[in-house]
Scaffold this motif. Structure first.
Motif, short mmCIF file in Angstrom:
data_model
loop_
_atom_site.label_atom_id
_atom_site.label_comp_id
_atom_site.label_asym_id
_atom_site.label_seq_id
_atom_site.Cartn_x
_atom_site.Cartn_y
_atom_site.Cartn_z
N VAL A 277 0.87 -1.17 0.00
CA VAL A 277 0.00 0.00 0.00
C VAL A 277 0.91 1.22 0.00
O VAL A 277 1.65 1.44 0.96
CB VAL A 277 -0.93 0.01 1.23
CG1 VAL A 277 -1.79 1.26 1.22
CG2 VAL A 277 -1.81 -1.25 1.25
N ASP A 278 0.85 2.01 -1.10
CA ASP A 278 1.76 3.15 -1.25
C ASP A 278 3.21 2.70 -1.06
O ASP A 278 4.01 3.35 -0.36
CB ASP A 278 1.41 4.26 -0.26
CG ASP A 278 0.02 4.83 -0.50
OD1 ASP A 278 -0.42 4.82 -1.66
OD2 ASP A 278 -0.61 5.27 0.48
N ASP A 279 3.51 1.53 -1.63
CA ASP A 279 4.86 0.96 -1.63
C ASP A 279 5.33 0.54 -0.23
O ASP A 279 6.51 0.32 -0.01
CB ASP A 279 5.86 1.93 -2.23
CG ASP A 279 7.08 1.18 -2.81
OD1 ASP A 279 6.87 0.06 -3.32
OD2 ASP A 279 8.21 1.70 -2.72
N THR A 280 4.38 0.39 0.71
CA THR A 280 4.73 -0.06 2.05
C THR A 280 4.02 -1.38 2.32
O THR A 280 2.80 -1.51 2.10
CB THR A 280 4.29 0.97 3.10
OG1 THR A 280 4.96 2.21 2.86
CG2 THR A 280 4.63 0.49 4.52
N VAL A 281 4.76 -2.38 2.78
CA VAL A 281 4.15 -3.67 3.09
C VAL A 281 3.21 -3.50 4.28
O VAL A 281 3.59 -2.99 5.33
CB VAL A 281 5.23 -4.72 3.39
CG1 VAL A 281 4.58 -6.05 3.82
CG2 VAL A 281 6.10 -4.95 2.17
N THR A 282 1.96 -3.94 4.09
CA THR A 282 0.89 -3.67 5.04
C THR A 282 0.03 -4.91 5.22
O THR A 282 -0.18 -5.68 4.27
CB THR A 282 0.01 -2.51 4.52
OG1 THR A 282 0.84 -1.37 4.27
CG2 THR A 282 -1.08 -2.14 5.50
N LEU A 283 -0.47 -5.12 6.44
CA LEU A 283 -1.46 -6.17 6.67
C LEU A 283 -2.81 -5.67 6.15
O LEU A 283 -3.36 -4.69 6.67
CB LEU A 283 -1.55 -6.49 8.17
CG LEU A 283 -2.62 -7.52 8.58
CD1 LEU A 283 -2.34 -8.87 7.95
CD2 LEU A 283 -2.68 -7.64 10.11
N VAL A 284 -3.33 -6.32 5.11
CA VAL A 284 -4.53 -5.82 4.44
C VAL A 284 -5.76 -6.70 4.66
O VAL A 284 -6.88 -6.27 4.36
CB VAL A 284 -4.28 -5.64 2.93
CG1 VAL A 284 -3.24 -4.55 2.69
CG2 VAL A 284 -3.87 -6.95 2.27
N ASP A 285 -5.59 -7.92 5.17
CA ASP A 285 -6.75 -8.79 5.38
C ASP A 285 -6.31 -10.02 6.18
O ASP A 285 -5.11 -10.28 6.36
CB ASP A 285 -7.34 -9.22 4.03
CG ASP A 285 -8.81 -9.64 4.12
OD1 ASP A 285 -9.35 -9.65 5.24
OD2 ASP A 285 -9.40 -9.95 3.07
N VAL A 286 -7.30 -10.76 6.64
CA VAL A 286 -7.07 -12.08 7.24
C VAL A 286 -7.85 -13.07 6.39
O VAL A 286 -9.07 -12.93 6.23
CB VAL A 286 -7.55 -12.12 8.70
CG1 VAL A 286 -7.36 -13.52 9.28
CG2 VAL A 286 -6.80 -11.09 9.55
N ALA A 287 -7.15 -14.02 5.83
CA ALA A 287 -7.78 -14.97 4.91
C ALA A 287 -8.68 -15.94 5.67
O ALA A 287 -8.50 -16.20 6.86
CB ALA A 287 -6.72 -15.75 4.13
N ARG A 288 -9.66 -16.46 4.96
CA ARG A 288 -10.55 -17.45 5.56
C ARG A 288 -9.80 -18.78 5.71
O ARG A 288 -8.88 -19.08 4.98
CB ARG A 288 -11.78 -17.64 4.68
CG ARG A 288 -12.60 -16.36 4.52
CD ARG A 288 -13.88 -16.61 3.73
NE ARG A 288 -14.56 -15.34 3.47
CZ ARG A 288 -15.32 -14.72 4.36
NH1 ARG A 288 -15.48 -15.24 5.56
NH2 ARG A 288 -15.91 -13.58 4.06
N PRO A 289 -10.21 -19.59 6.69
CA PRO A 289 -9.54 -20.88 6.89
C PRO A 289 -9.70 -21.78 5.68
O PRO A 289 -10.65 -21.66 4.91
CB PRO A 289 -10.25 -21.48 8.11
CG PRO A 289 -10.93 -20.33 8.77
CD PRO A 289 -11.27 -19.36 7.67
N VAL A 290 -8.73 -22.67 5.50
CA VAL A 290 -8.84 -23.73 4.50
C VAL A 290 -9.31 -24.97 5.24
O VAL A 290 -8.55 -25.64 5.93
CB VAL A 290 -7.49 -23.99 3.82
CG1 VAL A 290 -7.62 -25.14 2.83
CG2 VAL A 290 -7.00 -22.73 3.12
N GLY A 291 -10.60 -25.27 5.15
CA GLY A 291 -11.15 -26.36 5.93
C GLY A 291 -11.40 -25.91 7.36
O GLY A 291 -11.25 -24.74 7.71
N ALA A 292 -11.76 -26.84 8.21
CA ALA A 292 -12.03 -26.55 9.63
C ALA A 292 -10.78 -26.83 10.43
O ALA A 292 -10.28 -27.94 10.44
CB ALA A 292 -13.18 -27.41 10.13
N ASP A 293 -10.25 -25.82 11.09
CA ASP A 293 -9.00 -25.95 11.84
C ASP A 293 -9.16 -25.26 13.18
O ASP A 293 -9.34 -24.05 13.24
CB ASP A 293 -7.86 -25.31 11.03
CG ASP A 293 -6.49 -25.56 11.66
OD1 ASP A 293 -6.44 -25.90 12.86
OD2 ASP A 293 -5.49 -25.41 10.96
#
Length: 439
Positions: free
Chosen positions: A144-160
């Motif tokens: 984001v504007d050339d800065t590494v940023t946490l942009v989301d949390v992905a959904r799980p792959v299967g139930a964990d």
């Protein structure tokens, strides 16, 4: 085909769990992440230090400020973890290669350069965990504007169950009493009564456990509503359950004593049965068993056909938890008798312990748990409570290369506990059946 790693959850149920290698999202840009990985590591190190220092600004410094939902989620996580006061809490990027990212839980779109990284939080709750436990996170980082940023949390792959921790989803209020860490979702009413019930339940199950290994304290998370409860631990809680017990795998993967790092219990604030004490005590009964089970990554789980390879008989795990509850609850004992009578009316066959497969089938799970419980009640009536506990330990810790039929598993456990010297357990089986029929 390589078998997937699995863990166990109990909540009146076992549920198949993940823990396998990451699977790429089905859509999204190809990851162009090599240049981001050093910055990702710096961000994760900063998160670890921010938790220790109580520095929320440092914690949020790499979170996409244009995403209010993600910022709110991270504020909740930070506040909850600070309240939990873990002895150890550290974030690290796993060696699993990053995968393509698509919008997950909090973002509707992603930067052109983005990727999903497998991240592990190693967390050790004081008096609850014997070692740091692993929590899996799937963080999406982008430029984001050339800065590494946490942009989301992905959904799980299967139930964990190592994902979707209660502290990541809702504000919690943390309460500590002797032998109990109780974390209640904001909005839970009657916390004092819940604390009293949890403390009493912890004290009673420890007394009933007669000195066998157990953690110094139990971690109990209380949900104010069904939606929150059903979302925790990979959404594995069955719709009919009031609680779920989840073993926490060790963060380093090393199990020198062959056991899990700890156990987490989650319950609904208002259980369907009406008794918070009984609901919590049942889950703590599961927790005692989980503390003795092997953390072998090849251990399978239920429901489903995979349960056939579970090296712990469900009649023992479920039956013992029900037995502990019934020891000081007349209403629980009466309900067990009712379930046994219903099971007898449903079949012309003599009573028999159920196999793992189909244990939780609709219309069968209550009777199956009651049959397991009756074994312990019968042994306690004839030989005393301590011998019933010895039988349980023999039943759940005896490892076999292949699952045994329930009758064979019971015979082996009775022999190991010194309760019979008849290799066929013929006399014991006949006496137990008569006991069930009298019930």
């Amino acid at each position: 085909m390589r078998r997937r790693q699995a863990l166990i959850t109990l909540g009146g149920s076992l549920a198949t769990l993940g823990g396998c290698a990451a699977v790429a999202d089905s859509a999204g840009p190809s990851p162009t992440s090599n240049a981001m990985e050093p910055q990702v590591d710096i961000i994760l190190d900063r998160r670890t230090r921010a938790l220790v220092d109580g520095d929320e600004d440092a914690w949020l410094s790499a979170v996409d400020a244009s995403n209010p939902a993600l910022v709110a989620r991270d504020r909740i996580t930070f506040a909850n973890l600070r309240q939990l006061k873990p002895a150890i809490a550290r974030y690290r990027r796993l060696a699993t290669p990053p995968t393509a990212a698509s919008p997950g839980r909090y973002a509707s779109s992603l930067p052109r350069t983005s990727a999903t990284y497998e991240v592990e939080l190693a967390i050790q709750l004081p008096e609850v965990d014997s070692a740091p436990a692993a929590v899996r996170l799937r963080y999406v980082f982008g430029r984001v504007d050339d800065t590494v940023t946490l942009v989301d949390v992905a959904r799980p792959v299967g139930a964990d169950p190592t994902e979707d921790q209660p502290w990541d989803s809702v504000p919690l209020r943390i309460h500590r009493r002797a032998g109990v860490l109780l974390a209640a979702q904001s909005g839970v009413t009657g916390v004092d009564a819940l604390l009293t019930a949890a403390t009493r339940a912890a004290r009673e199950v420890r007394r009933a456990w007669v000195g066998n290994p157990a953690s110094e304290a139990f971690a109990i998370f209380v949900a104010a509503d069904r939606a929150a409860y059903r979302s925790w631990y990979g959404g594995l809680a069955p719709s009919w359950s009031d609680g779920i017990t989840v073993p926490a795998p060790r963060a380093d993967g090393d199990t020198p004593d062959g056991r899990f790092a700890g156990v987490r219990v989650a319950v609904r604030a208002e259980p369907a049965g009406g008794s918070a004490y009984n609901a919590i005590k049942r889950q703590l009964g599961y927790a005692l068993s989980v503390a003795m089970l092997s953390a072998d990554p090849e251990l399978r789980a239920l429901p489903g056909p995979a349960g056939e390879t579970l090296n712990a008989p469900l009649w023992a795990v479920e039956g013992f938890a029900a037995y502990l509850v019934a020891r000081d609850s007349a209403s629980a004992r009466q309900r067990l008798r009712t379930d046994l009578r219903a099971a007898r009316r449903a079949t012309d066959q003599e009573p028999a312990l159920p196999a793992n497969t189909g244990f939780y089938a609709d219309g069968a799970r209550e009777a199956n748990a009651a049959l397991g419980c009756s074994v312990y009640e019968f042994v306690a009536e004839r030989h005393g409570h301590d011998r019933a506990v010895a039988l349980h330990l023999a039943a759940i810790t005896r490892r076999t290369p292949d699952p045994q039929p329930p009758a064979a598993a019971l015979t082996a456990a009775l022999t190991a506990a010194g309760l019979i010297d008849d290799p066929a357990a013929t006399a014991f089986a006949a006496q137990w059946r008569r006991y069930v029929q009298r019930a």
